[in-house]
Motif scaffolding. Structure first.
Motif, PDB file in Angstrom:
ATOM      1  N   ILE A   2      48.794 -30.016  48.563  1.00 42.21           N
ATOM      2  CA  ILE A   2      48.184 -28.824  47.974  1.00 42.21           C
ATOM      3  C   ILE A   2      46.813 -29.169  47.394  1.00 42.21           C
ATOM      4  O   ILE A   2      45.878 -28.379  47.500  1.00 42.21           O
ATOM      5  CB  ILE A   2      49.117 -28.208  46.908  1.00 42.21           C
ATOM      6  CG1 ILE A   2      50.355 -27.648  47.598  1.00 42.21           C
ATOM      7  CG2 ILE A   2      48.401 -27.127  46.120  1.00 42.21           C
ATOM      8  CD1 ILE A   2      51.381 -27.071  46.659  1.00 42.21           C
ATOM      9  N   LYS A   3      46.697 -30.361  46.783  1.00 37.71           N
ATOM     10  CA  LYS A   3      45.402 -30.790  46.255  1.00 37.71           C
ATOM     11  C   LYS A   3      44.381 -30.929  47.373  1.00 37.71           C
ATOM     12  O   LYS A   3      43.208 -30.578  47.200  1.00 37.71           O
ATOM     13  CB  LYS A   3      45.536 -32.125  45.515  1.00 37.71           C
ATOM     14  CG  LYS A   3      45.959 -31.997  44.089  1.00 37.71           C
ATOM     15  CD  LYS A   3      45.811 -33.345  43.417  1.00 37.71           C
ATOM     16  CE  LYS A   3      46.134 -33.200  41.937  1.00 37.71           C
ATOM     17  NZ  LYS A   3      45.924 -34.452  41.221  1.00 37.71           N
ATOM     18  N   LEU A   4      44.788 -31.419  48.510  1.00 37.89           N
ATOM     19  CA  LEU A   4      43.886 -31.598  49.641  1.00 37.89           C
ATOM     20  C   LEU A   4      43.388 -30.240  50.156  1.00 37.89           C
ATOM     21  O   LEU A   4      42.195 -30.077  50.427  1.00 37.89           O
ATOM     22  CB  LEU A   4      44.586 -32.377  50.762  1.00 37.89           C
ATOM     23  CG  LEU A   4      43.731 -32.740  51.966  1.00 37.89           C
ATOM     24  CD1 LEU A   4      42.589 -33.643  51.537  1.00 37.89           C
ATOM     25  CD2 LEU A   4      44.574 -33.417  53.020  1.00 37.89           C
ATOM     26  N   ILE A   5      44.298 -29.292  50.257  1.00 38.73           N
ATOM     27  CA  ILE A   5      43.911 -27.939  50.701  1.00 38.73           C
ATOM     28  C   ILE A   5      42.986 -27.299  49.672  1.00 38.73           C
ATOM     29  O   ILE A   5      41.972 -26.690  50.022  1.00 38.73           O
ATOM     30  CB  ILE A   5      45.165 -27.072  50.951  1.00 38.73           C
ATOM     31  CG1 ILE A   5      45.938 -27.605  52.151  1.00 38.73           C
ATOM     32  CG2 ILE A   5      44.776 -25.611  51.162  1.00 38.73           C
ATOM     33  CD1 ILE A   5      47.284 -26.954  52.366  1.00 38.73           C
ATOM     34  N   GLY A   6      43.310 -27.458  48.384  1.00 39.00           N
ATOM     35  CA  GLY A   6      42.459 -26.919  47.319  1.00 39.00           C
ATOM     36  C   GLY A   6      41.082 -27.550  47.335  1.00 39.00           C
ATOM     37  O   GLY A   6      40.063 -26.870  47.166  1.00 39.00           O
ATOM     38  N   ALA A   7      41.034 -28.863  47.544  1.00 36.95           N
ATOM     39  CA  ALA A   7      39.751 -29.566  47.611  1.00 36.95           C
ATOM     40  C   ALA A   7      38.922 -29.071  48.786  1.00 36.95           C
ATOM     41  O   ALA A   7      37.700 -28.870  48.668  1.00 36.95           O
ATOM     42  CB  ALA A   7      39.988 -31.067  47.709  1.00 36.95           C
TER      43      ALA A   7
END
Length: 172
Positions: A2-7
């Motif tokens: 999720i952090k990767l998608i948010g980034a």
């Protein structure tokens, strides 16, 4: 995950903001140039064609791109419709209403408002002088706008992407 998608979304959004700002820097000289060409056409219509002002403004509107077309169409429609407004009132109302959709700044707006204050209120020669003066002012502003475009267009793109990258680094 999720952090990767948010980034990725933050990086994309920041980059797009930078590109949108760069597009505004690129649009300003183009819109000023279109406006100058349209005023040359208006000068011809007033000087040689002796065309009524609403019709001349309607023809001028067809020369312009989307944000400026609406402004001059509105002026021509108000004058042709016989709402009882003076040229100055119609001109100011249309410019004030449609200016936010353009990429131009207040210097160009002021030049157009000064022109609108004289159109239809004086003789043909005086109107031609004011149209020429507005064109000279717009040409000066176009030079300034080109310089700003060269200076800030690439910078805006880079800052958008780098600002987003900073936010992503701080998120992670």
């Amino acid at each position: 995950m999720i952090k990767l998608i948010g980034a990725a979304l933050v990086l994309f959004a920041g980059t797009m903001i930078g590109y949108l700002q760069a597009a505004r820097f690129a649009a300003r000289p183009r819109q000023i140039r279109q406006l100058t060409h349209a005023l040359q056409r208006l000068e011809t219509e007033i000087g040689y064609g002796q065309t009524p002002l609403p019709e001349a403004l309607k023809r001028m509107a067809h020369l312009l791109g989307p944000p400026l077309t609406g402004i001059f169409d509105r002026i021509a429609d108000e004058l042709a419709g016989g709402a009882g407004n003076t040229v100055r009132e119609s001109w100011e109302a249309a410019i004030n209403a449609g200016w936010s959709s353009t990429a131009m700044k207040s210097a160009e707006r002021d030049a157009l408002l000064r022109l609108g204050a004289t159109l239809g209120a004086s003789g043909r020669e005086d109107q031609l002088k004011h149209v020429r003066l507005a064109m000279l002012q717009l040409q000066t502003e176009e030079t300034t706008a080109r310089e700003e475009q060269q200076r800030y267009e690439k910078l805006s793109r880079s800052l958008g992407m780098l600002g987003a990258a900073l936010v992503v680094i701080l998120m992670v």
